[in-house]
Design a protein around this motif. Structure first.
Motif, PDB file in Angstrom:
ATOM      1  N   LYS A  28      15.281  34.413 -12.210  1.00 47.51           N
ATOM      2  CA  LYS A  28      14.009  34.075 -11.573  1.00 47.51           C
ATOM      3  C   LYS A  28      13.573  35.092 -10.524  1.00 47.51           C
ATOM      4  O   LYS A  28      12.406  35.112 -10.138  1.00 47.51           O
ATOM      5  CB  LYS A  28      14.075  32.677 -10.963  1.00 47.51           C
ATOM      6  CG  LYS A  28      14.100  31.593 -12.023  1.00 47.51           C
ATOM      7  CD  LYS A  28      13.975  30.221 -11.416  1.00 47.51           C
ATOM      8  CE  LYS A  28      13.896  29.179 -12.524  1.00 47.51           C
ATOM      9  NZ  LYS A  28      13.625  27.848 -11.996  1.00 47.51           N
ATOM     10  N   ASP A  29      14.495  35.957 -10.091  1.00 50.19           N
ATOM     11  CA  ASP A  29      14.115  37.003  -9.147  1.00 50.19           C
ATOM     12  C   ASP A  29      13.991  38.372  -9.821  1.00 50.19           C
ATOM     13  O   ASP A  29      13.909  39.398  -9.144  1.00 50.19           O
ATOM     14  CB  ASP A  29      15.089  37.060  -7.969  1.00 50.19           C
ATOM     15  CG  ASP A  29      16.510  37.423  -8.370  1.00 50.19           C
ATOM     16  OD1 ASP A  29      16.813  37.498  -9.579  1.00 50.19           O
ATOM     17  OD2 ASP A  29      17.328  37.637  -7.457  1.00 50.19           O
ATOM     18  N   ALA A  30      13.937  38.403 -11.149  1.00 50.37           N
ATOM     19  CA  ALA A  30      13.745  39.656 -11.876  1.00 50.37           C
ATOM     20  C   ALA A  30      12.375  40.244 -11.528  1.00 50.37           C
ATOM     21  O   ALA A  30      11.429  39.511 -11.214  1.00 50.37           O
ATOM     22  CB  ALA A  30      13.855  39.421 -13.382  1.00 50.37           C
ATOM     23  N   VAL A  31      12.257  41.554 -11.610  1.00 48.56           N
ATOM     24  CA  VAL A  31      11.011  42.233 -11.249  1.00 48.56           C
ATOM     25  C   VAL A  31       9.839  41.686 -12.061  1.00 48.56           C
ATOM     26  O   VAL A  31       8.756  41.437 -11.517  1.00 48.56           O
ATOM     27  CB  VAL A  31      11.164  43.763 -11.455  1.00 48.56           C
ATOM     28  CG1 VAL A  31       9.842  44.469 -11.219  1.00 48.56           C
ATOM     29  CG2 VAL A  31      12.226  44.312 -10.522  1.00 48.56           C
ATOM     30  N   ARG A  32      10.025  41.467 -13.345  1.00 54.72           N
ATOM     31  CA  ARG A  32       8.950  40.951 -14.192  1.00 54.72           C
ATOM     32  C   ARG A  32       8.531  39.547 -13.750  1.00 54.72           C
ATOM     33  O   ARG A  32       7.338  39.240 -13.644  1.00 54.72           O
ATOM     34  CB  ARG A  32       9.391  40.929 -15.663  1.00 54.72           C
ATOM     35  CG  ARG A  32       8.304  40.413 -16.610  1.00 54.72           C
ATOM     36  CD  ARG A  32       8.694  40.563 -18.061  1.00 54.72           C
ATOM     37  NE  ARG A  32       8.883  41.947 -18.457  1.00 54.72           N
ATOM     38  CZ  ARG A  32       7.896  42.793 -18.752  1.00 54.72           C
ATOM     39  NH1 ARG A  32       6.632  42.384 -18.692  1.00 54.72           N
ATOM     40  NH2 ARG A  32       8.154  44.028 -19.114  1.00 54.72           N
ATOM     41  N   VAL A  33       9.499  38.708 -13.482  1.00 55.35           N
ATOM     42  CA  VAL A  33       9.195  37.324 -13.064  1.00 55.35           C
ATOM     43  C   VAL A  33       8.504  37.334 -11.704  1.00 55.35           C
ATOM     44  O   VAL A  33       7.551  36.579 -11.468  1.00 55.35           O
ATOM     45  CB  VAL A  33      10.473  36.464 -13.058  1.00 55.35           C
ATOM     46  CG1 VAL A  33      10.191  35.060 -12.557  1.00 55.35           C
ATOM     47  CG2 VAL A  33      11.097  36.426 -14.460  1.00 55.35           C
ATOM     48  N   GLU A  34       8.972  38.206 -10.819  1.00 60.69           N
ATOM     49  CA  GLU A  34       8.335  38.335  -9.507  1.00 60.69           C
ATOM     50  C   GLU A  34       6.878  38.799  -9.654  1.00 60.69           C
ATOM     51  O   GLU A  34       5.990  38.319  -8.958  1.00 60.69           O
ATOM     52  CB  GLU A  34       9.120  39.320  -8.643  1.00 60.69           C
ATOM     53  CG  GLU A  34       8.585  39.488  -7.241  1.00 60.69           C
ATOM     54  CD  GLU A  34       8.684  38.254  -6.370  1.00 60.69           C
ATOM     55  OE1 GLU A  34       7.858  38.117  -5.452  1.00 60.69           O
ATOM     56  OE2 GLU A  34       9.565  37.410  -6.614  1.00 60.69           O
ATOM     57  N   ALA A  35       6.629  39.714 -10.590  1.00 63.65           N
ATOM     58  CA  ALA A  35       5.267  40.230 -10.791  1.00 63.65           C
ATOM     59  C   ALA A  35       4.337  39.129 -11.279  1.00 63.65           C
ATOM     60  O   ALA A  35       3.282  38.888 -10.684  1.00 63.65           O
ATOM     61  CB  ALA A  35       5.291  41.405 -11.774  1.00 63.65           C
ATOM     62  N   TYR A  36       4.713  38.445 -12.371  1.00 63.58           N
ATOM     63  CA  TYR A  36       3.770  37.430 -12.865  1.00 63.58           C
ATOM     64  C   TYR A  36       3.767  36.193 -11.982  1.00 63.58           C
ATOM     65  O   TYR A  36       2.763  35.480 -11.919  1.00 63.58           O
ATOM     66  CB  TYR A  36       3.947  37.123 -14.357  1.00 63.58           C
ATOM     67  CG  TYR A  36       5.157  36.364 -14.815  1.00 63.58           C
ATOM     68  CD1 TYR A  36       5.299  35.003 -14.593  1.00 63.58           C
ATOM     69  CD2 TYR A  36       6.147  37.010 -15.551  1.00 63.58           C
ATOM     70  CE1 TYR A  36       6.399  34.307 -15.057  1.00 63.58           C
ATOM     71  CE2 TYR A  36       7.252  36.324 -16.024  1.00 63.58           C
ATOM     72  CZ  TYR A  36       7.376  34.970 -15.769  1.00 63.58           C
ATOM     73  OH  TYR A  36       8.463  34.278 -16.227  1.00 63.58           O
ATOM     74  N   GLY A  37       4.841  35.958 -11.247  1.00 65.94           N
ATOM     75  CA  GLY A  37       4.842  34.850 -10.287  1.00 65.94           C
ATOM     76  C   GLY A  37       3.885  35.095  -9.134  1.00 65.94           C
ATOM     77  O   GLY A  37       3.220  34.174  -8.647  1.00 65.94           O
ATOM     78  N   THR A  38       3.788  36.343  -8.704  1.00 64.02           N
ATOM     79  CA  THR A  38       2.857  36.666  -7.623  1.00 64.02           C
ATOM     80  C   THR A  38       1.417  36.607  -8.113  1.00 64.02           C
ATOM     81  O   THR A  38       0.516  36.202  -7.382  1.00 64.02           O
ATOM     82  CB  THR A  38       3.204  38.041  -7.010  1.00 64.02           C
ATOM     83  OG1 THR A  38       4.595  38.048  -6.647  1.00 64.02           O
ATOM     84  CG2 THR A  38       2.387  38.299  -5.763  1.00 64.02           C
ATOM     85  N   VAL A  39       1.189  36.968  -9.370  1.00 59.01           N
ATOM     86  CA  VAL A  39      -0.142  36.794  -9.962  1.00 59.01           C
ATOM     87  C   VAL A  39      -0.500  35.306  -9.995  1.00 59.01           C
ATOM     88  O   VAL A  39      -1.632  34.917  -9.683  1.00 59.01           O
ATOM     89  CB  VAL A  39      -0.216  37.426 -11.369  1.00 59.01           C
ATOM     90  CG1 VAL A  39      -1.493  37.019 -12.093  1.00 59.01           C
ATOM     91  CG2 VAL A  39      -0.118  38.945 -11.268  1.00 59.01           C
ATOM     92  N   ASP A  40       0.467  34.465 -10.331  1.00 59.59           N
ATOM     93  CA  ASP A  40       0.244  33.019 -10.342  1.00 59.59           C
ATOM     94  C   ASP A  40      -0.090  32.519  -8.929  1.00 59.59           C
ATOM     95  O   ASP A  40      -0.970  31.671  -8.754  1.00 59.59           O
ATOM     96  CB  ASP A  40       1.475  32.303 -10.898  1.00 59.59           C
ATOM     97  CG  ASP A  40       1.307  30.806 -10.968  1.00 59.59           C
ATOM     98  OD1 ASP A  40       0.245  30.331 -11.421  1.00 59.59           O
ATOM     99  OD2 ASP A  40       2.247  30.091 -10.570  1.00 59.59           O
ATOM    100  N   GLU A  41       0.602  33.060  -7.933  1.00 59.94           N
ATOM    101  CA  GLU A  41       0.309  32.686  -6.553  1.00 59.94           C
ATOM    102  C   GLU A  41      -1.120  33.081  -6.179  1.00 59.94           C
ATOM    103  O   GLU A  41      -1.849  32.303  -5.548  1.00 59.94           O
ATOM    104  CB  GLU A  41       1.306  33.374  -5.621  1.00 59.94           C
ATOM    105  CG  GLU A  41       1.155  33.011  -4.164  1.00 59.94           C
ATOM    106  CD  GLU A  41       2.141  33.738  -3.274  1.00 59.94           C
ATOM    107  OE1 GLU A  41       1.951  33.669  -2.043  1.00 59.94           O
ATOM    108  OE2 GLU A  41       3.091  34.376  -3.771  1.00 59.94           O
ATOM    109  N   ALA A  42      -1.533  34.276  -6.575  1.00 60.68           N
ATOM    110  CA  ALA A  42      -2.908  34.714  -6.309  1.00 60.68           C
ATOM    111  C   ALA A  42      -3.908  33.799  -7.004  1.00 60.68           C
ATOM    112  O   ALA A  42      -4.937  33.432  -6.428  1.00 60.68           O
ATOM    113  CB  ALA A  42      -3.091  36.163  -6.770  1.00 60.68           C
TER     114      ALA A  42
END
Length: 185
Positions: A28-42
């Protein structure tokens, strides 16, 4: 394509792993997951902004269009190695450019930096802008190691610009902006 979600709680992420769009598992802290998770936050922050725009249906409709586009963008990010088959095209980028140009025409020229704030909606637009900038940084990190739709970084960059111009628009086209003043000593 219709989507059906029969089960929200799967417990499959209880050990700190999640499924990517192609079914592979990643931390869950992988770079890819962090990227799309931050897009979800936005995207979630855009939803809060939309809730503050009941008196501006045209602007709320524009944000809904952007939210749908961000979902496509996130879809591209959650699938590794897509071999050029991307969901996100250039329509969202063109829409953002047109909206920026439209709103900027009525705005006061900038002669100072603008502090985040002003009206509640403008302050929320500034918050979205900051979250989008973080998402952009996460995607740039991902793109340095893996294939990413090149429109993703461009779209996030433009979306942060859009949020800044939108904040000024929501602050009476800059008339109610809070301008930066050099702190003394």
């Amino acid at each position: 394509m219709p989507i059906r979600i029969d089960q929200v709680v799967t417990r499959s992420g209880d050990a700190g792993l999640t499924s990517l769009g192609d079914g592979t598992r990643a931390a869950k802290d992988a770079v890819r997951v962090e990227a799309y998770g931050t897009v979800d936050e936005a995207n979630s922050a855009l939803g809060v902004l939309r809730a503050h725009l009941d008196d501006r249906p045209d602007q709320a409709a524009a944000l809904r269009r952007i939210q749908n586009g961000l979902f496509d963008l996130g879809g591209d990010l959650c699938i590794p190695g897509v071999d050029g088959r991307f969901r996100l095209g250039d329509a969202l980028l063109a829409f953002l450019d047109a909206e920026i140009d439209r709103m900027a025409q009525a705005q006061l020229p900038l002669d100072s930096f603008v502090l985040p704030g002003g009206s509640l909606a403008a302050a929320q637009a500034h918050l979205v802008r900051a979250i989008v900038r973080r998402a952009e940084r996460r995607v740039v990190t991902l793109a340095s190691a893996e294939t990413v739709n090149p429109l993703v970084v461009q779209t996030l960059n433009r979306l942060s610009d859009y949020c800044f111009v939108l904040a000024r628009h929501l602050n009476d086209d800059g008339r109610a902006d809070i301008l930066w003043e050099r702190a003394s000593g």
